[in-house]
Design a protein around this motif. Structure first.
Motif, PDB file in Angstrom:
ATOM      1  N   THR A   8       1.919  -6.617   0.043  1.00 50.68           N
ATOM      2  CA  THR A   8       2.882  -6.622   1.148  1.00 50.68           C
ATOM      3  C   THR A   8       3.677  -5.321   1.162  1.00 50.68           C
ATOM      4  N   ALA A   9       4.068  -4.848  -0.018  1.00 51.02           N
ATOM      5  CA  ALA A   9       4.803  -3.589  -0.114  1.00 51.02           C
ATOM      6  C   ALA A   9       3.949  -2.426   0.370  1.00 51.02           C
ATOM      7  N   ARG A  57       1.458  -2.484   2.501  1.00 43.07           N
ATOM      8  CA  ARG A  57       1.308  -2.550   3.957  1.00 43.07           C
ATOM      9  C   ARG A  57       2.578  -2.068   4.649  1.00 43.07           C
ATOM     10  N   THR A  58       3.731  -2.452   4.106  1.00 39.96           N
ATOM     11  CA  THR A  58       5.009  -2.001   4.653  1.00 39.96           C
ATOM     12  C   THR A  58       5.139  -0.481   4.574  1.00 39.96           C
ATOM     13  N   ALA A  59       4.616   0.106   3.482  1.00 40.81           N
ATOM     14  CA  ALA A  59       4.720   1.551   3.262  1.00 40.81           C
ATOM     15  C   ALA A  59       3.726   2.357   4.089  1.00 40.81           C
ATOM     16  N   PRO A  79      10.467  -6.242  -4.644  1.00 38.87           N
ATOM     17  CA  PRO A  79      10.151  -5.921  -3.243  1.00 38.87           C
ATOM     18  C   PRO A  79      10.475  -4.481  -2.880  1.00 38.87           C
ATOM     19  N   ASN A 106       3.149  -9.550  -3.569  1.00 39.61           N
ATOM     20  CA  ASN A 106       4.255  -8.615  -3.378  1.00 39.61           C
ATOM     21  C   ASN A 106       3.773  -7.171  -3.300  1.00 39.61           C
ATOM     22  N   GLU A 165       5.277   5.132  -0.419  1.00 38.07           N
ATOM     23  CA  GLU A 165       5.260   5.935   0.807  1.00 38.07           C
ATOM     24  C   GLU A 165       4.516   7.249   0.566  1.00 38.07           C
ATOM     25  N   ALA A 219       7.960  -0.758  -2.288  1.00 36.08           N
ATOM     26  CA  ALA A 219       7.353  -0.166  -1.092  1.00 36.08           C
ATOM     27  C   ALA A 219       7.754   1.294  -0.949  1.00 36.08           C
TER      28      ALA A 219
END
Length: 328
Positions: free
Chosen positions: A99-100, A102-104, A58, A96, A65, A61
């Motif tokens: 999701t990472a 999108r988080t970044a 996880p 995973n 960036e 992410a």
């Protein structure tokens, strides 16, 4: 997409290596996820920046960036694997990684899938992207790719456009997946054409897949699946035979009835249910991929992505011949 920083999974694999070549040639900076020093050396030699990590970590992410897009090419493609590890890699790994991303704050994700998400072992003729997923997949690989597609589409949002590309039978230079096994089977006398091998197949040269990825970076809609092909279908025997000849290997004449293989597949299913340490010559997943017609309609990619194949079958074989000659 102008020169950008892109995050790539599966960079040291067959498709990934060719993607790095194309993306770097187009002026992009590529960060490639790797798990080993050997993989890091491969992607670095091709011009990418290795990033050590794992699909299921996880924390990746942070490594994404500043990236404009994610290209998810990593997968366990073993058609004989029936273990939970394949599902973990292909489904949970996809979940995973996306999701990472999108988080970044990554805005575009391209997921490379497979026509195996649709195959059952019955002929599949000019299938469109809205063809229903089978109630019973041919194997864990196909089931995992179908579920990974569902995961990918569900994670797409207006600010995070996830696009799924479905190639069929990726081939071309530097092929370290199917071709080594085919060459070994022919040289050992274990290869035979199924019912003569004259049924049609779609195919995707690795350069055409790279072209589609580049198109999808800036075109197409999130939450959509796109079939990627070389053009009109060709007989399976022609596609494989031409590649064997490019490697200097004469295609065999030996044939095996499709009906006989279906018997073997039934036995293989029985062995697995009984948990016996026996395996038939061909799994249901392998049969679905190579023993019947599988052709795809790629009109959506041509329309929405403005994708056009860059390499024909003839040009791809000529490129393959040159590569084999250069390698001696």
């Amino acid at each position: 997409m102008s020169s950008s920083t892109l995050f790539l999974t599966g960079g040291s694999g067959y498709v990934g290596r060719n993607l790095i070549r194309r993306l770097c040639a187009d002026g992009h900076h590529v960060r490639a996820l790797v798990r080993s020093p050997q993989a890091a050396a491969v992607v670095q030699a091709l011009g990418a920046q290795p990033v050590h990590g794992d699909l299921l970590d996880p924390g990746i992410a942070g490594a994404m960036e500043g990236c404009a897009a994610l290209i998810h090419a990593a997968a366990d493609t073993d058609h004989r694997n029936a273990s939970p590890s394949q599902w973990q890699t292909n489904v949970e790994g996809t979940r995973n990684v996306l999701t990472a991303a999108r988080t970044a704050g990554v805005s575009v994700a391209i997921v490379l899938s497979s026509e195996s998400a649709l195959t059952t072992g019955a002929p599949l003729q000019q299938a469109r992207e809205d063809h229903q997923y089978p109630a019973r997949a041919a194997g864990i690989y196909g089931a995992s790719k179908a579920e990974a597609e569902r995961v990918a589409i569900a994670l797409s949002t207006p600010h995070f456009a996830v696009k799924v590309l479905r190639p069929r039978f990726v081939w071309g230079r530097d092929n370290t997946t199917a071709m080594p096994y085919l060459l070994q089977a022919v040289r050992s006398g274990r290869f035979a054409w199924i019912d003569g091998g004259h049924y049609l197949t779609s195919s995707t040269h690795v350069d055409n897949l790279a072209e589609a990825v580049c198109c999808a970076l800036t075109r197409g809609a999130g939450g959509r699946v796109y079939h990627i092909c070389d053009g009109a279908p060709v007989p399976f025997r022609r596609l494989i035979g031409a590649q064997l000849l490019a490697y200097g290997v004469k295609p065999p004449e030996k044939q095996v009835p499709r009906a006989l293989l279906r018997v073997f597949i039934g036995l293989d299913d029985l062995f697995r249910r009984l948990r016996l340490p026996l395996r038939a010559p061909m799994t249901r997943q392998e049969f679905a991929s190579s023993a019947v017609e599988v052709t795809l309609d790629d009109s959506r990619a041509r329309s929405e992505l403005r994708y056009r194949p860059a390499v024909t079958l003839e040009a791809g074989i000529a490129m393959l011949q040159r590569q084999v000659a250069e390698q001696g």
